[in-house]
Design a protein around this motif. Structure first.
Motif, mmCIF file in Angstrom:
data_model
loop_
_atom_site.group_PDB
_atom_site.id
_atom_site.type_symbol
_atom_site.label_atom_id
_atom_site.label_comp_id
_atom_site.label_asym_id
_atom_site.label_seq_id
_atom_site.Cartn_x
_atom_site.Cartn_y
_atom_site.Cartn_z
ATOM 1 N N ALA A 1 0.835 -1.207 0.000
ATOM 2 C CA ALA A 1 0.000 0.000 0.000
ATOM 3 C C ALA A 1 0.866 1.252 0.000
ATOM 4 N N ASN A 2 0.457 2.244 -0.804
ATOM 5 C CA ASN A 2 1.168 3.519 -0.888
ATOM 6 C C ASN A 2 0.180 4.675 -0.833
ATOM 7 N N PHE A 3 0.438 5.647 0.029
ATOM 8 C CA PHE A 3 -0.321 6.904 0.021
ATOM 9 C C PHE A 3 0.449 7.945 0.827
ATOM 10 N N THR A 4 0.144 9.225 0.574
ATOM 11 C CA THR A 4 0.869 10.337 1.188
ATOM 12 C C THR A 4 -0.121 11.372 1.701
ATOM 13 N N VAL A 5 0.159 11.928 2.876
ATOM 14 C CA VAL A 5 -0.674 12.976 3.461
ATOM 15 C C VAL A 5 0.205 14.199 3.720
ATOM 16 N N GLY B 1 -13.322 1.723 1.181
ATOM 17 C CA GLY B 1 -13.392 0.318 0.826
ATOM 18 C C GLY B 1 -14.335 -0.397 1.776
ATOM 19 N N GLU B 2 -14.776 -1.593 1.384
ATOM 20 C CA GLU B 2 -15.702 -2.337 2.225
ATOM 21 C C GLU B 2 -14.962 -3.019 3.368
ATOM 22 N N SER B 3 -15.715 -3.667 4.279
ATOM 23 C CA SER B 3 -15.096 -4.405 5.378
ATOM 24 C C SER B 3 -14.164 -5.463 4.814
ATOM 25 N N GLY B 4 -12.975 -5.577 5.427
ATOM 26 C CA GLY B 4 -12.003 -6.545 4.953
ATOM 27 C C GLY B 4 -11.089 -6.031 3.864
ATOM 28 N N SER B 5 -11.256 -4.760 3.473
ATOM 29 C CA SER B 5 -10.428 -4.208 2.402
ATOM 30 C C SER B 5 -9.026 -3.859 2.877
ATOM 31 N N GLY B 6 -8.842 -3.737 4.192
ATOM 32 C CA GLY B 6 -7.532 -3.405 4.745
ATOM 33 C C GLY B 6 -7.384 -1.958 5.165
ATOM 34 N N LYS B 7 -8.443 -1.156 5.011
ATOM 35 C CA LYS B 7 -8.307 0.279 5.294
ATOM 36 C C LYS B 7 -8.063 0.560 6.771
ATOM 37 N N SER B 8 -8.816 -0.084 7.657
ATOM 38 C CA SER B 8 -8.606 0.143 9.093
ATOM 39 C C SER B 8 -7.299 -0.475 9.572
ATOM 40 N N THR B 9 -6.894 -1.596 8.960
ATOM 41 C CA THR B 9 -5.617 -2.222 9.317
ATOM 42 C C THR B 9 -4.456 -1.308 8.967
ATOM 43 N N ALA B 10 -4.538 -0.661 7.797
ATOM 44 C CA ALA B 10 -3.487 0.274 7.402
ATOM 45 C C ALA B 10 -3.405 1.436 8.386
ATOM 46 N N ALA B 11 -4.571 1.961 8.811
ATOM 47 C CA ALA B 11 -4.590 3.062 9.772
ATOM 48 C C ALA B 11 -4.030 2.616 11.121
ATOM 49 N N MET C 1 -9.203 1.027 -1.436
ATOM 50 C CA MET C 1 -8.572 -0.253 -1.112
ATOM 51 C C MET C 1 -9.541 -1.406 -1.332
ATOM 52 N N HIS C 2 -8.986 -2.511 -1.827
ATOM 53 C CA HIS C 2 -9.773 -3.719 -2.081
ATOM 54 C C HIS C 2 -8.890 -4.934 -1.844
ATOM 55 N N ARG C 3 -9.317 -5.801 -0.920
ATOM 56 C CA ARG C 3 -8.568 -7.022 -0.603
ATOM 57 C C ARG C 3 -7.097 -6.729 -0.274
ATOM 58 N N GLY C 4 -6.909 -5.673 0.515
ATOM 59 C CA GLY C 4 -5.583 -5.356 1.011
ATOM 60 C C GLY C 4 -4.723 -4.506 0.106
ATOM 61 N N ARG C 5 -5.181 -4.233 -1.095
ATOM 62 C CA ARG C 5 -4.380 -3.465 -2.056
ATOM 63 C C ARG C 5 -5.016 -2.110 -2.352
ATOM 64 N N VAL C 6 -4.183 -1.122 -2.648
ATOM 65 C CA VAL C 6 -4.672 0.156 -3.175
ATOM 66 C C VAL C 6 -4.918 -0.047 -4.663
ATOM 67 N N VAL C 7 -6.188 -0.012 -5.076
ATOM 68 C CA VAL C 7 -6.509 -0.262 -6.484
ATOM 69 C C VAL C 7 -6.644 1.038 -7.279
#
Length: 577
Positions: free
Chosen positions: A49-53, A63-73, A249-255
């Motif tokens: 995963a890559n992103f910049t703030v 993304g939906e549940s399980g997409s990895g968004k909360s895990t990344a945070a 995010m979808h299935r752990g990846r930034v799409v």
């Protein structure tokens, strides 16, 4: 305030300029990989995963549940569950890699540098501690406001928009509304004056008008302090309204990632296109676009917008009033008028939506219709029969005609019952069919809600939220009811699952000629689902009409506020063409 398209463009341009210049990012996630340990080894949850703030910027991860968004945070703030671990990549905070920090260093980083506003305020506030004490804890942990903690607690609560903050600081979480509890969490998140604030679904449990006020205030606070925000949500419309840049995010990846307007108008990845198409907060755009193309009501997601006058009356609520005896703050007895002279007609084969904020009385009305509580005044008629004239046996038989699907599918299903037993139970209670006939009925109900027959051997805890809600719908259909009360039946679901359940409900209604009483605070979903709308405020009906009348020409200011609070309604979007 809501961001217009032009404002979002300006934000995107300014942040692109910052990126091309010398401004250092507050946060830079590079090829992040997170995995969880299981009995079979490490299971990947976030992949490359890559992103910049940048300073002052709001980035939304959707993304939906399980997409990895909360895990990344959680990886950013160092709060991964015990089995979770960063196994690759880097997390740079103000230029420093924080992936290898010790626990003590992460404790020092959290609060004073990276703050967090979590999703569920009731789960994240200690019920036995006063609100002020919990905000004070955040100050103490960051060695702030020594000697004037009490004054700073009040200031933080006031800055978070909590009225009468000095008095409220002395109260417990259960004495607060959902919106007030969320403001307390915002005060705690800002206590350490962080450079980056992670807001994880901070308003998903709130009514749309409360949601708007909370997010407006959060926006004002972040702009005032130049705090950057990492906003986690499954609602694409809400994300696009509040952020300049989206990360999908979808299935752990930034799409897909990019400026919010670009993604809404021209989503490139199929998953992003599905999110845009499914977002209920953008439903008004889709429906209006379909009508502009000349499509009929039947070609839309549901049967909605049919002329309700064509249908016969099945339920009539006549001048319903409900008064509860409650205890005041000093223990004195008081009267609370929860429902005040409410009347409406529900017509066979249609959907009537009862809408309003929490405390508007809509759920109390539904409980009266379901014969779960008696009205203080007024009557409910079923096909012309006054329900108050029925004896216990007649009411028992009557309840087979009215079934309910609740908001929380896990809470409404017995975790000790198999799926088969959950669905079979109403058949047993009403002594319907032989064992073989009940087995055949359960199997056909699973077919009707698009679940495999093998699911009948499983338990609720083994199912996803959407699957559990399908089981709840199957159980409600078991007795072949005429009316189903849907009490916030999709508000706890991700947008893609929500769309599937709404489609399922529409198909079942069409095939079985069912009647729905839809209880909700979400007008975005109502726009997709309903034929008629009854708007409630403080126990009273303030406006009624067809779904088109209410959305196109709302007469009351309260109704206009509800509609205007739907996130994403002013933002142009992709139409699938």
């Amino acid at each position: 305030m809501e961001a217009t398209g032009d404002e979002l463009i300006l934000r995107s341009v300014s942040y692109q300029a910052a990126k091309n210049g010398t401004t250092m990012p507050v946060l830079e996630v590079v090829d992040l990989e997170v995995a969880f340990r299981s009995s079979t080894g490490m299971v990947p949850a976030v992949r490359k995963a890559n992103f910049t703030v940048y300073p002052g910027q709001t980035i939304a991860i959707v993304g939906e549940s399980g997409s990895g968004k909360s895990t990344a945070a959680a990886a950013v703030i160092g709060l991964l569950p015990g089995t979770g671990k960063v196994v690759g990549g880097r997390i740079l905070f103000q230029g420093h890699d924080i992936t290898e920090l010790s626990k003590k260093q992460y404790v020092e980083l959290r609060g004073s540098h990276i703050g967090m506003v979590p999703q569920d305020p009731m789960s994240n506030l200690n019920p036995v501690w006063k609100i002020g004490f919990q905000v004070k804890e955040a100050l103490t942990a960051n060695n702030l406001a020594k000697g004037r903690e009490k004054e700073r607690v009040v200031e933080l609560l006031e800055e978070a928009g909590l009225p009468d903050a000095a008095r409220r600081a002395k109260q417990y979480p259960h004495e607060f509304s959902g919106g007030m509890r969320q403001r307390a969490l915002i005060a705690m998140g800002f206590a350490g004056e962080p450079k980056l604030l992670i807001a994880d679904e901070p308003t998903s449990a709130l009514d749309v008008t409360v949601q708007r006020r909370i997010l407006d205030h959060l926006n004002n606070l972040t702009e005032k302090s130049d705090t950057s925000v990492l906003f986690i949500t499954h609602d694409l419309g809400l994300a696009a309204e509040r952020a300049s840049h989206l990360v999908v995010m979808h299935r752990g990846r930034v799409v897909e990632s990019g400026p919010a307007l670009d993604i809404l108008k021209q989503p490139k990845h199929p998953y992003t296109q599905r999110l845009v198409a499914a977002a209920p907060s953008l439903a008004s755009h889709r429906i209006q676009a379909a009508l502009d193309r000349g499509e009929t009501s039947d070609e839309l997601l549901t049967h909605g917008m049919a002329d309700p006058d064509e249908y016969e009356e099945i339920i009539r609520a006549s001048h319903l009033t409900k008064i509860f005896d409650v205890r005041g703050a000093k223990g004195d007895a008081k009267k609370l008028k929860a429902v005040d002279d409410v009347s409406f007609t529900l017509r066979r084969g249609t959907t009537l939506a009862l809408v309003g904020e929490s405390g508007s009385g809509k759920s109390t009305v539904a409980n009266i219709i379901l014969n779960l509580i008696d009205p203080t005044e007024g009557k409910v008629f079923y096909q012309g029969t006054d329900l108050s004239t029925l004896n216990k046996r007649e009411l028992f038989d009557m309840r087979a005609k009215l079934q309910v699907v609740f908001q929380n599918p896990y809470g409404s299903l017995d975790p000790m019952f198999s799926v088969y037993r959950c669905i079979e139970e109403p058949l047993l209670v009403h002594h319907i069919g032989s064992r073989k006939e009940r087995e055949e009925r359960v199997a056909s109900l699973l077919d009707a809600v698009a679940l495999p027959r093998s699911a009948m051997r499983r338990y609720p805890g083994e199912l996803s939220g959407g699957q559990r809600q399908r089981v709840a719908i199957a159980r409600a259909l078991a007795l072949k009811p005429e009316i189903i009360v849907l009490d916030e039946a999709v508000s706890a679901l991700d947008v893609l699952v929500q769309e599937q359940i709404l489609q399922l409900l529409a198909e079942i209604q069409h095939s079985s000629h069912l009647t729905y009483l839809f209880i909700t605070h979400d007008l975005a979903v109502v726009r997709q689902m309903a034929d008629e709308i009854v708007v409630m405020q403080s126990g009273r009906v303030v406006e009624t009409g067809t779904v088109d009348d209410i959305f196109d020409n709302p007469r009351e200011a309260y109704t206009r506020d509800l509609i205007e609070a739907i996130p994403g309604r002013t933002i142009p979007l992709w139409t699938g063409e």
